[in-house]
Motif scaffolding. Structure first.
Motif, short mmCIF file in Angstrom:
data_model
loop_
_atom_site.label_atom_id
_atom_site.label_comp_id
_atom_site.label_asym_id
_atom_site.label_seq_id
_atom_site.Cartn_x
_atom_site.Cartn_y
_atom_site.Cartn_z
N ALA A 30 0.78 -10.15 -2.87
CA ALA A 30 1.74 -9.46 -2.48
C ALA A 30 3.34 -9.90 -2.23
N ASN A 31 3.94 -9.60 -2.87
CA ASN A 31 5.96 -10.32 -2.68
C ASN A 31 5.93 -9.49 -1.55
N LEU A 32 7.64 -9.62 -0.92
CA LEU A 32 8.11 -9.29 0.25
C LEU A 32 8.25 -8.19 0.96
N TYR A 33 8.47 -7.16 -0.38
CA TYR A 33 9.04 -5.88 -0.67
C TYR A 33 8.26 -5.53 -1.50
N ILE A 34 7.07 -4.63 -0.85
CA ILE A 34 5.90 -4.45 -1.28
C ILE A 34 5.38 -2.91 -0.16
N ASP A 35 5.56 -2.03 0.13
CA ASP A 35 5.42 -0.67 0.67
C ASP A 35 3.82 -1.45 0.87
N VAL A 36 3.27 -1.17 -0.49
CA VAL A 36 1.85 -0.18 -0.19
C VAL A 36 1.17 -0.76 -1.16
N LYS A 37 -0.05 -1.83 -0.40
CA LYS A 37 -0.62 -2.77 -1.44
C LYS A 37 -2.22 -2.85 -1.28
N ILE A 38 -2.19 -2.16 -3.06
CA ILE A 38 -3.47 -1.57 -3.29
C ILE A 38 -3.66 -3.03 -4.01
N PRO A 39 -4.81 -3.80 -3.33
CA PRO A 39 -5.71 -5.19 -3.84
C PRO A 39 -6.63 -4.30 -4.77
N MET A 81 9.44 -8.84 7.23
CA MET A 81 8.95 -7.66 6.76
C MET A 81 7.79 -8.21 7.36
N ARG A 82 7.96 -6.81 8.27
CA ARG A 82 5.90 -6.02 9.04
C ARG A 82 5.22 -5.82 7.80
N LYS A 83 3.83 -6.45 7.57
CA LYS A 83 2.97 -5.82 6.54
C LYS A 83 2.55 -4.67 6.94
N LYS A 84 3.29 -3.31 6.18
CA LYS A 84 1.84 -2.16 6.79
C LYS A 84 0.66 -2.43 6.88
N ILE A 85 -0.16 -1.48 7.54
CA ILE A 85 -1.60 -1.22 7.65
C ILE A 85 -2.01 -0.09 7.29
N ASN A 86 -2.69 -0.10 6.02
CA ASN A 86 -3.61 0.02 5.33
C ASN A 86 -5.06 0.89 5.82
N ILE A 87 -4.82 2.23 6.70
CA ILE A 87 -6.09 2.91 6.65
C ILE A 87 -6.75 3.73 6.22
N ALA A 88 -8.08 4.07 5.77
CA ALA A 88 -9.03 4.75 4.65
C ALA A 88 -9.01 5.37 5.60
N VAL A 89 -9.17 6.53 5.32
CA VAL A 89 -9.87 7.92 5.83
C VAL A 89 -11.50 8.48 4.78
N VAL A 90 -12.68 8.42 5.02
CA VAL A 90 -13.21 8.68 4.00
C VAL A 90 -14.42 9.69 3.90
N GLY A 91 -14.65 10.50 3.19
CA GLY A 91 -15.56 11.85 3.69
C GLY A 91 -15.92 12.61 2.87
N GLY A 92 -16.24 13.31 2.31
CA GLY A 92 -16.58 14.79 1.30
C GLY A 92 -15.94 15.19 1.00
#
Lengths: 154, 154, 154, 154
Positions: free
Chosen positions: C72-81, D1-12
């Protein structure tokens, strides 16, 4: 023209001799019934089943993790490289009329779960104990269950 | 064991008689060379090529848009339903050693573009005029170009 | 709750200063309209658009080729690998209400083709000359065309 | 720029009031930590978590089964329609740094299995009893486990 039936055999790329032998016998029986063997195309249970199918003149399809198909075992007739890594498991399931799980780890678990998402039948030999899996002990029993499910008499 | 060569024939699911005839002759030649015919599994150019291949005893693989394979034409031996809609085009390309485009609309264009992304060879008969496409006029010339590309002598 | 509008900016990961500047200005305008910038998350046109969007307080989404998002580049908020390589192009298109192509090579061509497969609008600045692309010259014109298409007055 | 952390919540997509409440509280906590909530975008556990996250000013991403995003719940900021049906579960997992499973049926099981395939951490509240799942009882414990895993002090 009669539709070919696709049976997926899923299980670990790393398996004990015991499960290699079982998958091998299963592949032979699948080919003898005239069914297409679909698998993930790699080593272990996949290779054993494909080897068995080829020995009996069957057709084998490998839906592969790689982009280029170089990860296929020697017994795959039709290579379908996907470039998806483990995500190719979904397409193994989608390509199958019925799924047979032999032993297996998390990859196999994902295939079982995904099969049930898609309302497909899963027959298992010593695999994950998940509600819905039809448990059997031998390749012969697998074939009997497949025939019953598909409504094939003999 | 010799690796089977997969040749994809891509083109519209709706085509004129002219292109149906060309794709049909192409399918025959592909089967006569012992190559596996890979296609999107539906009507039009895909059906014509698969029909030709089957007439010459070839093996045909259809990588299908549907979840269940009910969209396959009558000449597909191995159905690979994907549930991906048009996105299955990518897997047609990935499954092919070489791609042959006959006529075609946007679906075919996506396959040509994707083939070049993945650095694959595209041979075209009356298809999109995109730099890199090897233009030929007849099925025979397609086979000659494939052989040259694969380093096959005769 | 008002649905957010997703605009994809597509183009090469390697681009000239001219197109970097255009994509940058386009990203700024997209953010100023309150639209979400969707892109392939990498360098070149994608980076320029994301940088522009972030400068104006916009939200940026990168649908990435890699498994882990490290591309990802430095300007991506939401990464979807995705782990799909170039096949992720399809999901860039599917995630977008409207696609804007700036310059670009085969990857961009696949996105244009795929957008038309899915009956989406493509606006282009100096991109592939494919029937259906709405050709404009400046980022401002892009915004005007998007508004017209979406039925936004001012 | 700080990388955003992605947390997935999964369930029915269909869950009892008990799990709706738990997922709702979990979504709130995730937003309060500044993490992005990633989910499958639909009803049930996914909706509850997204609703909670939005109440606390968080950002929510829905990776959707549909082609058009019309299946999104009301609390999704960024819609990523995939057209993949259940196969989109894979991309929920790939988009997440850590996966939290709340209750759930076969779809959730496929996400747990797939997470372990990709060597990701799964924290579970009353979900499938699969080796490797870190079992906790409350949303607060989930957050504590995530912080520990990510090496966040307080």
């Amino acid at each position: 023209m009669r539709k070919k039936i696709n049976i997926a055999v899923v299980g670990g790329y790393d398996c004990s001799k015991k499960y290699y032998k079982i998958a091998h016998a299963l592949g032979q029986l699948i080919a003898q019934e005239g069914w297409v063997l679909v698998c993930g195309g790699r080593s272990g249970v996949m290779e054993a089943a494909a080897k068995g199918a080829k020995e009996k003149g069957g057709l084998t399809v490998g839906i592969l993790p790689s982009f280029d198909g170089k990860d296929a075992n020697l017994y795959i007739d039709v290579k379908i490289p996907t470039g998806l890594g483990y995500a190719r498991n979904i397409f193994v399931v989608r390509a199958a009329d019925i799924i047979v799980a032999v032993d297996g780890k998390y990859g196999t678990l994902s295939e079982i779960a995904f099969a049930f998402n898609e309302e497909k039948t899963v027959i298992g030999i010593d695999t994950w104990d998940i509600p819905g899996v039809i448990k059997v002990k031998t390749p012969k029993e697998v074939v009997a269950k497949i025939k019953k499910k598909l409504g094939i008499r003999k």
